[in-house]
Design an enzyme around this catalytic site. Structure first.
Site, PDB file in Angstrom:
ATOM      1  N   HIS A 192     -11.071 -11.227  -3.738  1.00 30.65           N
ATOM      2  CA  HIS A 192     -11.593  -9.958  -4.268  1.00 30.65           C
ATOM      3  C   HIS A 192     -12.986 -10.153  -4.874  1.00 30.65           C
ATOM      4  O   HIS A 192     -13.208  -9.846  -6.047  1.00 30.65           O
ATOM      5  CB  HIS A 192     -10.636  -9.342  -5.306  1.00 30.65           C
ATOM      6  CG  HIS A 192     -10.948  -7.895  -5.595  1.00 30.65           C
ATOM      7  ND1 HIS A 192     -10.011  -6.985  -6.011  1.00 30.65           N
ATOM      8  CD2 HIS A 192     -12.116  -7.201  -5.517  1.00 30.65           C
ATOM      9  CE1 HIS A 192     -10.579  -5.800  -6.190  1.00 30.65           C
ATOM     10  NE2 HIS A 192     -11.863  -5.917  -5.901  1.00 30.65           N
ATOM     11  N   ARG A 252      -8.947  -1.895  -1.140  1.00 27.90           N
ATOM     12  CA  ARG A 252      -7.976  -2.298  -2.154  1.00 27.90           C
ATOM     13  C   ARG A 252      -6.739  -2.830  -1.429  1.00 27.90           C
ATOM     14  O   ARG A 252      -6.420  -2.392  -0.313  1.00 27.90           O
ATOM     15  CB  ARG A 252      -7.538  -1.100  -3.007  1.00 27.90           C
ATOM     16  CG  ARG A 252      -8.523  -0.715  -4.087  1.00 27.90           C
ATOM     17  CD  ARG A 252      -8.555  -1.719  -5.243  1.00 27.90           C
ATOM     18  NE  ARG A 252      -9.455  -1.292  -6.295  1.00 27.90           N
ATOM     19  CZ  ARG A 252     -10.748  -1.614  -6.371  1.00 27.90           C
ATOM     20  NH1 ARG A 252     -11.309  -2.379  -5.464  1.00 27.90           N
ATOM     21  NH2 ARG A 252     -11.476  -1.197  -7.388  1.00 27.90           N
TER      22      ARG A 252
HETATM   23  P1  NAP Z   1     -16.778   6.580  -2.046  1.00 27.94           P
HETATM   24  O1  NAP Z   1     -18.251   6.720  -2.031  1.00 27.94           O
HETATM   25  O2  NAP Z   1     -15.983   7.452  -2.953  1.00 27.94           O
HETATM   26  O3  NAP Z   1     -16.277   6.767  -0.535  1.00 27.94           O
HETATM   27  C1  NAP Z   1     -14.924   6.861  -0.203  1.00 27.94           C
HETATM   28  C2  NAP Z   1     -14.817   7.261   1.257  1.00 27.94           C
HETATM   29  O4  NAP Z   1     -13.431   7.261   1.615  1.00 27.94           O
HETATM   30  C3  NAP Z   1     -15.350   8.672   1.537  1.00 27.94           C
HETATM   31  O5  NAP Z   1     -16.022   8.725   2.753  1.00 27.94           O
HETATM   32  C4  NAP Z   1     -14.068   9.499   1.599  1.00 27.94           C
HETATM   33  O6  NAP Z   1     -14.157  10.650   2.430  1.00 27.94           O
HETATM   34  C5  NAP Z   1     -13.119   8.497   2.240  1.00 27.94           C
HETATM   35  N1  NAP Z   1     -11.731   8.869   1.977  1.00 27.94           N
HETATM   36  C6  NAP Z   1     -11.100   9.006   0.783  1.00 27.94           C
HETATM   37  N2  NAP Z   1      -9.832   9.417   0.973  1.00 27.94           N
HETATM   38  C7  NAP Z   1      -9.658   9.553   2.314  1.00 27.94           C
HETATM   39  C8  NAP Z   1      -8.578   9.965   3.122  1.00 27.94           C
HETATM   40  N3  NAP Z   1      -7.402  10.344   2.594  1.00 27.94           N
HETATM   41  N4  NAP Z   1      -8.753   9.997   4.462  1.00 27.94           N
HETATM   42  C9  NAP Z   1      -9.941   9.645   5.012  1.00 27.94           C
HETATM   43  N5  NAP Z   1     -11.026   9.240   4.293  1.00 27.94           N
HETATM   44  C10 NAP Z   1     -10.874   9.193   2.952  1.00 27.94           C
HETATM   45  O7  NAP Z   1     -16.353   5.078  -2.403  1.00 27.94           O
HETATM   46  P2  NAP Z   1     -17.221   3.751  -2.206  1.00 27.94           P
HETATM   47  O8  NAP Z   1     -18.181   3.589  -3.311  1.00 27.94           O
HETATM   48  O9  NAP Z   1     -17.716   3.723  -0.810  1.00 27.94           O
HETATM   49  O10 NAP Z   1     -16.076   2.646  -2.417  1.00 27.94           O
HETATM   50  C11 NAP Z   1     -14.930   2.588  -1.598  1.00 27.94           C
HETATM   51  C12 NAP Z   1     -13.902   1.620  -2.173  1.00 27.94           C
HETATM   52  O11 NAP Z   1     -14.337   0.270  -2.016  1.00 27.94           O
HETATM   53  C13 NAP Z   1     -13.668   1.738  -3.688  1.00 27.94           C
HETATM   54  O12 NAP Z   1     -12.817   2.808  -3.991  1.00 27.94           O
HETATM   55  C14 NAP Z   1     -13.060   0.385  -4.012  1.00 27.94           C
HETATM   56  O13 NAP Z   1     -11.647   0.457  -3.927  1.00 27.94           O
HETATM   57  C15 NAP Z   1     -13.587  -0.541  -2.920  1.00 27.94           C
HETATM   58  N6  NAP Z   1     -14.459  -1.598  -3.461  1.00 27.94           N
HETATM   59  C16 NAP Z   1     -14.109  -2.900  -3.280  1.00 27.94           C
HETATM   60  C17 NAP Z   1     -14.933  -3.896  -3.732  1.00 27.94           C
HETATM   61  C18 NAP Z   1     -14.607  -5.343  -3.492  1.00 27.94           C
HETATM   62  O14 NAP Z   1     -15.259  -6.215  -4.068  1.00 27.94           O
HETATM   63  N7  NAP Z   1     -13.644  -5.646  -2.643  1.00 27.94           N
HETATM   64  C19 NAP Z   1     -16.123  -3.582  -4.390  1.00 27.94           C
HETATM   65  C20 NAP Z   1     -16.456  -2.248  -4.569  1.00 27.94           C
HETATM   66  C21 NAP Z   1     -15.612  -1.248  -4.089  1.00 27.94           C
HETATM   67  P3  NAP Z   1     -15.149  11.862   2.058  1.00 27.94           P
HETATM   68  O15 NAP Z   1     -16.538  11.302   2.260  1.00 27.94           O
HETATM   69  O16 NAP Z   1     -14.831  12.883   3.057  1.00 27.94           O
HETATM   70  O17 NAP Z   1     -14.885  12.225   0.635  1.00 27.94           O
HETATM   71  C1  GLV Z   2     -14.505  -3.655  -7.137  1.00 26.11           C
HETATM   72  O1  GLV Z   2     -13.476  -3.925  -6.623  1.00 26.11           O
HETATM   73  C2  GLV Z   2     -14.961  -2.325  -7.402  1.00 26.11           C
HETATM   74  O2  GLV Z   2     -14.190  -1.379  -7.246  1.00 26.11           O
HETATM   75  O3  GLV Z   2     -16.141  -2.187  -7.783  1.00 26.11           O
END
Ligand code: NAP
Ligand code: GLV
Length: 321
Positions: free
Chosen positions: A284, A236
């Site tokens: 994005h 983000r």
């Molecule tokens: P997720 O499965 O919830 O994974 C989040 C990871 O971040 C976990 O490993 C978590 O640690 C770690 N984390 C959270 N807070 C932290 C902190 N304070 N210090 C260190 N590590 C921390 O999320 P995801 O599905 O992988 O998605 C991640 C992010 O990608 C989303 O929240 C979104 O903002 C972004 N995204 C962007 C797009 C785009 O098109 N650009 C698309 C989809 C998603 P733990 O494993 O220890 O809980």
């Molecule tokens: C896109 O940014 C998502 O969070 O899925």
């Protein structure tokens, strides 16, 4: 009595995100349920049992007294977490193979782009300059992934399979085969000291805001053949301090940046990122949500819930992700 309605609220102008398209898809996968596009002045809010939303405005869901579940139509829930009037019901986010694969493609593409010195090669092509630079092996570089959740872990595996050394950083301790894992504030420096290409796939929470800042950039490893380290942020925009990125690119602390997300979106025309020679910018869309896949996923979760099974991918509101 019929089943409770599913209310849809989609705030996006992206291609494939047209609200009527989402409505049609939901009607296909929930044929015996009324699907309503918000806002709908004729709707009795008491009829709504489920809401599927993307970037609603604070207060948009407060009127639905009989809401049972809120589905976020993407992975990141930061926009919902900012709504202090959000009904206190389970909040489910997206974690599906389709979205994960799209993000893996983006991460692999951009890591390879920097590893294979594509910015230099495109510049050489424009200048009609025949000036090869040695292409070193993937194993010469360490990619550090911030966030080892659904998306970060998948990217880590794909990069490992290509031969990169991969290290990762998360909030809680993890063990992943072939990947050196660090966690918490205490593990951050050791993680950064090894990292040549930093990939950020963290959620935006109060703890992670501006985690991509000057101090972090200065701790990245500069000893690889790449020279100055590179950052890739597809998490983000709020994770990055944009003034710090520009200064670090300009003074050589960073060699390049691939950015998919920004503090203000759409990115304002005046942003220096648009024309910065060391920035590879995308609007994005690293991992778009696909209405076909996500409507099916939401319908499955509703079916699980109504059959008394546990919901998947529940957001922990205290943690903020
Ligand atoms: P997720 O499965 O919830 O994974 C989040 C990871 O971040 C976990 O490993 C978590 O640690 C770690 N984390 C959270 N807070 C932290 C902190 N304070 N210090 C260190 N590590 C921390 O999320 P995801 O599905 O992988 O998605 C991640 C992010 O990608 C989303 O929240 C979104 O903002 C972004 N995204 C962007 C797009 C785009 O098109 N650009 C698309 C989809 C998603 P733990 O494993 O220890 O809980
Ligand atoms: C896109 O940014 C998502 O969070 O899925």
């Amino acid at each position: 009595m019929g089943k409770g309605a599913l209310a849809l609220l989609v705030n996006s102008n992206q291609q494939n995100w047209s609200p009527p398209r989402w409505k049609a898809r939901f009607e296909e996968v929930c044929p015996d349920r009324r699907v309503v596009l918000l806002p709908d002045p004729a709707l009795d809010p008491a009829e709504v049992h489920y809401a599927a939303v993307w970037k609603p405005k604070p207060g948009d869901l407060a009127a639905f007294a009989n809401l049972r579940i809120i589905f976020n139509l993407g992975a990141g829930v930061d926009a919902l977490m900012a709504d202090h009037s959000l009904p206190d019901v389970p909040l489910v986010r997206v974690a599906v193979g389709d979205l994960t694969d799209r993000m893996t493609e983006y991460v692999v593409l951009h890591v390879l782009m920097h590893h294979r010195q594509e910015l230099y090669l495109r510049e050489s092509q424009r200048a009609k300059r025949w000036a090869p630079k040695y292409q070193w092996a993937a194993g010469a570089l360490t990619v550090g992934i911030m966030g080892l959740g659904t998306l970060g872990a998948a990217s880590a595996h794909a990069l490992r399979a290509l031969g990169f050394r991969v290290v990762g950083w998360s909030r809680n301790e993890k063990r992943i085969d072939g990947i050196a894992c660090f966690h918490g504030a205490d593990g951050l420096d050791a993680f950064l000291r090894q990292t040549n290409i930093l990939v950020c796939l963290l959620p935006l929470t109060p703890e992670t805001r501006h985690v991509l800042n000057r101090d972090v950039f200065a701790k990245l490893n500069r000893e690889s053949l790449l020279g100055a380290p590179v950052i890739i942020n597809a998490g983000r925009g709020g994770l990055q301090n944009e003034a710090d990125i520009l200064r670090a690119l300009d003074d050589g602390t960073l060699g390049a940046a691939s950015l998919d997300v920004y503090e203000t979106e759409p990115l304002p025309e005046a942003s220096p990122f648009w024309s910065h020679p060391k920035v590879v910018l995308t609007p994005h869309n690293a991992a778009d949500t696909d209405a076909d896949e996500i409507s099916k996923y939401v319908a499955q979760q509703i079916a699980r819930f109504e059959a008394g099974q546990a919901l998947e991918n529940l957001v922990d509101r205290k943690r903020g992700y």
